[in-house]
Motif scaffolding. Structure first.
Motif, mmCIF file in Angstrom:
data_model
loop_
_atom_site.group_PDB
_atom_site.id
_atom_site.type_symbol
_atom_site.label_atom_id
_atom_site.label_comp_id
_atom_site.label_asym_id
_atom_site.label_seq_id
_atom_site.Cartn_x
_atom_site.Cartn_y
_atom_site.Cartn_z
ATOM 1 N N LEU A 11 109.328 110.638 101.242
ATOM 2 C CA LEU A 11 110.644 110.938 100.673
ATOM 3 C C LEU A 11 111.095 109.675 99.955
ATOM 4 N N THR A 25 102.017 109.200 93.651
ATOM 5 C CA THR A 25 101.830 109.968 94.893
ATOM 6 C C THR A 25 102.110 111.448 94.652
ATOM 7 N N ASP A 52 114.952 110.397 100.408
ATOM 8 C CA ASP A 52 115.423 109.666 101.574
ATOM 9 C C ASP A 52 116.785 109.100 101.177
#
Ligand code: MSP
Length: 499
Positions: A11, A25, A52
């Motif tokens: 996140l 990623t 996040d």
């Protein structure tokens, strides 16, 4: 191979705009999700990404803009969503750590661990690095600077809550030894195992007093504290795909995750904290954690202070989304560090995309137009043509190769997969040069010419299928040009870039 595939990205923190590292990623995860959907069927693949949003970094970034943290997160999360749209990221779910479903699961997990006496309170004294959100004990320090980022540390003394990480060290070591595929690539497996064998784990401080940080999930058993951002964020992998029932039993169709893709920078949290947290909750660890390398600029880390942060949106605008995706997945073996530069993209573009793939498609379609008025000839390919036989064999081998590289037991080797596909493309290009179709046409060898074209169209169809997880737009464009019978030749896919 199992019959479902649950893949996740980290996140991403919403304190700054996404850069090429984040996109790496996510593109890798997208490629695997697309590949596995073809192997297992759409309904058996779940691809999770998200943001996040708690913690000091975000609280501070919001303060600088005079926004409250939620407003700030609501703004930056859009940059991630837009970027994933631009890059054709086919995620199934996007979780934000500020969503109720996540906050509730974190609270529940904390409650369960507290009741099981896996969390306790104690006086804490230590040194804190705000940018890294990391506590350091005196023993870990040589001076008063963060061993990771070298910035000054703050001394802190307060009551906090601790998770009994240290109790699980032996369990984790045996688990890792018994599961050689748990951490990949092999070098990272060794790194984690060695770390655990040589160091004594200390209990993990999982709280922050509210007066120091209020942007977080309150501890259910002590509302004066919020949850440490890593303890909060890691739980996303279960909060997104399931929940705890009344009896504290976690129910999910997808857990355990088959693959957590992460960068090497966050290996410790994923390969040490996370499996222990899960084990303490009576949950299985993820099947595999794969830590890839970093993209560097002139061999150095990207950072705001160096002013060398590359925007993925700019790269995609300049070169095209698929060119950018292709470059990241092709140029560096997954797991190693790589150097990012526009020159390197252009080099790949001209050789692999323009000269090899683009040329094969364009010249084949041109010949279908010229020799067969735009209709793909109907003909049976007999075993007479030796080169056609070799090409047929290579096509069969390609699926096996991709399965070994991208499948669950493999090493997620994107560059080797693409090399395999390009081997076929290059054989086909050589086939054109060796066959000299212009002579066949002059000599009216129509049957041979038909076989030749049919073989090339077969290769292109195979290649199109194989590249679609990597460069989906290009695959769709080729499919649009080659119908079952009639072709619709477009412009060259990748006109050379002159340097
Ligand atoms: N929020 C945590 C992760 C929590 S996961 C439960 C975090 N976020 S982050 O925004 O800093 O993103 C980290 C990830 O971005 C890395 O693990 C890696 O996947 C990717 N990258 C960040 N910089 C990178 C490069 N320079 N190169 C390649 N990928 C890197 O850590």
């Amino acid at each position: 191979m199992g019959n479902k595939f649950y893949i996740t990205t980290p996140l991403y923190y919403v304190n700054a705009s996404p850069h090429i590292g984040h996109s790496y990623t996510t593109i890798a995860a997208d490629c695997l999700a697309r590949y596995m959907r073809k192997v297992l069927g759409e309904e058996n693949v779940w691809f999770l990404t998200g943001t996040d949003e708690h913690g000091q970094k975000i609280q501070r970034a919001a303060q600088e803009l005079k926004l409250n943290p939620q407003e700030f997160a609501d703004k930056t999360v859009l940059q991630f969503r837009d970027l994933w749209k631009t890059l054709n990221i086919s995620y199934n779910d996007f979780i934000r750590t500020t969503e109720d479903r996540h906050v509730n699961t974190v609270s529940k997990a904390l409650e369960i661990l507290f009741e099981k006496k896996q969390i306790y309170s104690a006086e804490y004294e230590g040194w804190y690095c705000t940018p890294c959100e990391t506590f350091w004990t005196q023993a870990q320090l040589e001076d008063q600077f963060c061993p990771d980022c070298k910035r000054p540390l703050e001394k802190i003394s307060e009551t906090n809550y601790f998770f009994k990480l240290s109790q699980y060290q032996d369990w984790l070591i045996s688990y890792i030894r018994a599961n050689p595929g748990f951490i990949k690539p092999a070098s990272r497996y060794e790194e984690v195992l060695r770390f655990l064998e040589l160091n004594k784990l200390t209990d993990l401080c999982i709280s922050r007093p509210k007066e120091r940080l209020n942007w977080g999930i309150p501890l259910p058993f002590s509302p004066e504290h919020v949850t440490y951002v890593w303890f909060d964020a890691l739980i996303n992998y279960i909060s997104a795909v399931g929940s705890f029932d009344k009896n504290g039993k976690y129910i999910s169709k997808w857990w355990p995750a088959d693959l957590h893709l992460i960068g090497k920078d966050i290996l410790r949290q994923h390969a040490v904290y996370w499996p222990i947290m899960l084990h303490a909750l009576d949950l299985e660890p993820p099947k595999t954690i794969f830590a890839h390398g970093w993209w560097l600029i002139d061999e150095a880390k990207m950072s705001k202070s160096r002013g060398n942060v590359v925007s993925p949106i700019e790269m995609a605008d300049k070169f095209g989304v698929d060119v950018y995706r292709y470059f990241l997945l092709r140029d560096v073996p997954f797991g190693l560090d790589g150097n990012f530069s526009e020159e390197a993209i252009i080099k790949r573009f001209n050789s692999d995309l323009a000269n090899d793939l683009g040329n094969l498609v364009y010249r084949t379609l041109t010949m279908v137009e010229k020799y067969f008025s735009g209709r793909i000839p109907e003909v049976n390919i007999t075993a007479k043509d030796n080169q056609a036989k070799v090409i047929g064999l290579k096509m069969e081998q390609l699926d096996v190769k991709l399965g070994c590289n991208l499948g669950l037991s493999g090493d997620y080797n994107f560059s080797a997969s693409l090399e395999g596909i390009w081997e076929l493309i290059n054989i086909a290009n050589k086939y054109v040069e060796d066959t000299k179709p212009w002579n066949l046409a002059k000599e009216n060898k129509t049957e041979e010419l038909k076989v030749f074209i049919k073989v090339l169209v077969g290769v292109i169809n195979k290649v199109t299928q194989a590249i679609s997880p990597f460069i989906p737009e290009t695959a769709a464009s080729i499919r649009g040009q080659i119908g079952d019978r009639e072709i619709k030749k477009g412009k060259p896919l990748f006109p050379r870039i002159d340097t």
